[in-house]
Scaffold this motif. Structure first.
Motif, PDB file in Angstrom:
ATOM      1  N   ARG A  33       0.828  -1.200   0.000  1.00 37.52           N
ATOM      2  CA  ARG A  33       0.000   0.000   0.000  1.00 37.52           C
ATOM      3  C   ARG A  33       0.867   1.258   0.000  1.00 37.52           C
ATOM      4  O   ARG A  33       0.547   2.248  -0.666  1.00 37.52           O
ATOM      5  CB  ARG A  33      -0.924  -0.007   1.207  1.00 37.52           C
ATOM      6  N   ALA A  34       1.959   1.242   0.761  1.00 37.76           N
ATOM      7  CA  ALA A  34       2.854   2.394   0.803  1.00 37.76           C
ATOM      8  C   ALA A  34       3.439   2.675  -0.576  1.00 37.76           C
ATOM      9  O   ALA A  34       3.533   3.838  -1.001  1.00 37.76           O
ATOM     10  CB  ALA A  34       3.969   2.161   1.820  1.00 37.76           C
ATOM     11  N   ARG A  51       4.764  -4.116  -8.222  1.00 38.36           N
ATOM     12  CA  ARG A  51       4.402  -2.743  -8.590  1.00 38.36           C
ATOM     13  C   ARG A  51       5.381  -2.107  -9.573  1.00 38.36           C
ATOM     14  O   ARG A  51       5.307  -0.910  -9.837  1.00 38.36           O
ATOM     15  CB  ARG A  51       4.294  -1.885  -7.326  1.00 38.36           C
ATOM     16  N   VAL A  92       2.155   1.863  -3.528  1.00 38.92           N
ATOM     17  CA  VAL A  92       1.110   2.322  -4.446  1.00 38.92           C
ATOM     18  C   VAL A  92       0.623   3.721  -4.082  1.00 38.92           C
ATOM     19  O   VAL A  92       0.542   4.622  -4.932  1.00 38.92           O
ATOM     20  CB  VAL A  92      -0.069   1.329  -4.450  1.00 38.92           C
ATOM     21  N   ASP A  93       0.280   3.933  -2.806  1.00 39.30           N
ATOM     22  CA  ASP A  93      -0.329   5.192  -2.391  1.00 39.30           C
ATOM     23  C   ASP A  93       0.585   6.387  -2.596  1.00 39.30           C
ATOM     24  O   ASP A  93       0.111   7.514  -2.806  1.00 39.30           O
ATOM     25  CB  ASP A  93      -0.736   5.121  -0.916  1.00 39.30           C
ATOM     26  N   HIS A  94       1.886   6.169  -2.520  1.00 34.98           N
ATOM     27  CA  HIS A  94       2.819   7.287  -2.595  1.00 34.98           C
ATOM     28  C   HIS A  94       3.606   7.325  -3.898  1.00 34.98           C
ATOM     29  O   HIS A  94       4.550   8.107  -4.026  1.00 34.98           O
ATOM     30  CB  HIS A  94       3.760   7.252  -1.386  1.00 34.98           C
TER      31      HIS A  94
END
Length: 321
Positions: A60-61, A107, A63-65
């Motif tokens: 998540r880190a 990713r 992708v989100d950033h």
């Protein structure tokens, strides 16, 4: 370009984050605060409180950033303790690396700077450690760092990962009064705590075959170390070639006695060190060459021993004012 700094709330990682910001690069921090401190993270830098073992949080880190590269500093760094806690050490440093690399591959993040360790060499018997010195780790910690380097090399073959590993011995000093070394195992904090409590610091062995009888080691300033991480990151961003590993060494080293003398001079607290016996397994001298890093990463010793001690002491004192 956005760089994820794992362990970015720790002593070394927080300096890396500051160096990234100074270079006008975006940073995001992932840290579980097991040894780091949220107050070490500069304001405005996104902070994700999570373990490197938490695959969902790491993913998540990324992708989100919009993470495009990783500077991997997180890990269990206590070589002596790792002998008593090998499984924990491997979980944090090897399983953690695997979790991180899996997220990167999913990713499409293809660049990594690994904060490795000169512990991969073990107790060497050479005047100057080079990148080609045989690897013979003497602790689970050193072994786990070497395995981390192997994993990066394997991912280079399997997935096109671009990477480098930075190996170093003892990191000291402070580049920001808000950040200091809080390790209960490192020499500088141990000496400072003794002085603050009115105790005499201890020297383990004064009969080594060195100029003053005490062990000689490589000590580098944490701000210089951080600059080398950023230089490696920038070369990866630019698609420039890098060696698989670099030693960040002084080429000369300093003795424990020299450090004690500098401590007394810079703190203004005169003391006579307590003298103890040698610690088993302590080699007389371990010093690394930094020639390759000087060639590619603008590596150099920008700080004297006095400056290393003074900056570390000022940061430590600021923390209790």
């Amino acid at each position: 370009m956005t760089w994820l700094v794992t362990g970015g709330a720790g002593y070394i990682g927080a300096h890396v984050v500051r160096a990234l910001l100074d270079a006008r690069l975006e940073a995001v921090v992932l840290d579980d605060l097991s040894s780091g401190h949220e107050r070490f993270v500069p304001g405005g830098v996104p902070f994700v409180r999570a373990s490197i073992l938490d695959a969902v949080a790491v993913d998540r880190a990324v992708v989100d950033h919009g993470v495009t590269g990783v500077i991997h500093v997180a890990g269990f760094k206590y070589a002596g303790v790792s002998v008593q806690r090998p499984l924990h050490t491997y979980e944090q440093n090897v399983t953690g690396m695997i979790t991180l690399l899996e997220a990167m591959q999913r990713r499409g993040v293809d660049r990594c700077v690994f904060s490795s360790s000169a512990a991969v060499y073990g107790a060497v018997d050479v005047d100057l450690v080079t990148e080609g010195t045989p690897k013979a780790p003497a602790s689970p910690y050193g072994e786990s760092k070497l395995i981390g380097e192997w994993l990066l090399a394997d991912q280079e073959i399997a997935a096109g990962l671009r990477h480098t590993s930075l190996r170093y011995f003892n990191v000291v000093g402070s580049g920001d009064p808000a950040v200091y070394d809080t390790s209960p195992h490192n020499l500088f904090p141990l000496v400072f705590e003794a002085l603050i409590e009115g105790r005499a610091p201890r020297i383990n062995g004064i009969d080594y075959p060195t100029p003053d009888g005490t062990c000689v080691r490589d000590y580098i300033h944490v701000a210089d170390l951080a600059l080398a991480h950023v230089a490696a990151a920038r070369r990866l961003d630019a698609g420039q070639p890098l060696e698989r590993a670099y030693n960040l060494g002084s080429g000369e080293g300093v003795s424990v006695r020299q450090i004690m003398d500098a401590m007394a001079a810079e703190t203004g607290l005169a003391f006579d060190p307590e003298i103890g016996p040698r610690r088993p397994g302590d080699p007389p001298r371990i010093v690394a060459s930094g020639d390759l890093a000087a060639r590619d990463l603008d590596w150099r010793m920008r700080h004297s021993l006095a400056e290393m001690v003074r900056s570390a002491w000022e940061a430590r004192r600021a923390s209790v004012l």
